[in-house]
Design an enzyme around this catalytic site. Sequence first.
Site, short mmCIF file in Angstrom:
data_model
loop_
_atom_site.label_atom_id
_atom_site.label_comp_id
_atom_site.label_asym_id
_atom_site.label_seq_id
_atom_site.Cartn_x
_atom_site.Cartn_y
_atom_site.Cartn_z
N ILE A 102 0.85 -1.18 0.00
CA ILE A 102 0.00 0.00 0.00
C ILE A 102 0.89 1.24 0.00
O ILE A 102 1.65 1.47 0.95
CB ILE A 102 -0.93 0.01 1.23
CG1 ILE A 102 -1.87 -1.19 1.20
CG2 ILE A 102 -1.73 1.32 1.27
CD1 ILE A 102 -2.75 -1.31 2.43
N ASP A 203 -6.06 -4.01 17.45
CA ASP A 203 -4.80 -3.35 17.82
C ASP A 203 -4.78 -1.98 17.14
O ASP A 203 -3.85 -1.64 16.42
CB ASP A 203 -3.61 -4.20 17.39
CG ASP A 203 -2.30 -3.75 18.03
OD1 ASP A 203 -2.34 -2.85 18.89
OD2 ASP A 203 -1.24 -4.28 17.67
#
Length: 294
Positions: A102, A203
């Site tokens: 990404i 998380d």
Amino acid sequence: MDFWGDEQFSFFESVLFSALGHSVEVIETQFLAGGDINTAAQVFSSEGVFFVKWNHTDQAINMFETEAKGLNLLRQTDTAVIPEVIGYGCYQDKSYLVLSYIDSGKLTDDYWDLLGQSLAEIHSHTQPTFGLSFNNYIGSLPQNNQPVANGFTFFFEQRLLPQAGLAFYNELLSKATYEALLRLRDRLPDLLPAERPALLHGDLWSGNVMITEDGAPALIDPAVYYGFREADLAHTRLFGGFDSRFYDAYNEAFPLEAGFDERVPIYNLYPLLVHVNLFGSGYVSGVERILKPF
């Protein structure tokens, strides 16, 4: 970086061959900083750009397998950008995970609104029980996800108690602090709302949120499970970095019960205890401060 030159290219070409099923030429590699547990690289190849991370530890293959499952679960919600799992496995003495890469971009005017809306959509996905069909990890620590119907039982027995017990065993928590946490068990139904199980990132701090090249929100490095959705939002408050527009957009899409700000410390006992066990006594004072009233 733990190897150089021809060995490095051979490793990446081998794992990409395993993941894609055909030979791939590695053109260039760029090792990436920032990981506490694994080593990672951006790999430029004849088949595109990939993110590869690896580790030598015995549990790494299980960690990568469960991370892959978690990423796929988040991708199924079709909301925020989630890395595509290309493959995982073992090569020689290394376990590895290959993901789509990404590219990072710049903050856009609507980024925080989109992130809040995307997280609300993820949290709208539910199932009958808290937990998950497989166990996974929070950092390098095992995270048990045995499904149970009662969310308060799940939060205490499978989140707070294992981490507090580990910290107490390693003499990082005092007996008084550990006993205060035990007293919290019966108080949870009075302190937290009884909501249905929600799919969580697990998380969610600023280091696991990205801005894509197109300005869209992306989520990485999850520790997924079905739990109380406020736990994800509370985690974003632990180290900061989230704009108020994120919370406003979330609350508009999926309104929270009144009093969320007062509940944040209770939820954040879990990531704080994780940090005690991973990084040491510097995080103990935060746990003690939250438990002092109990």
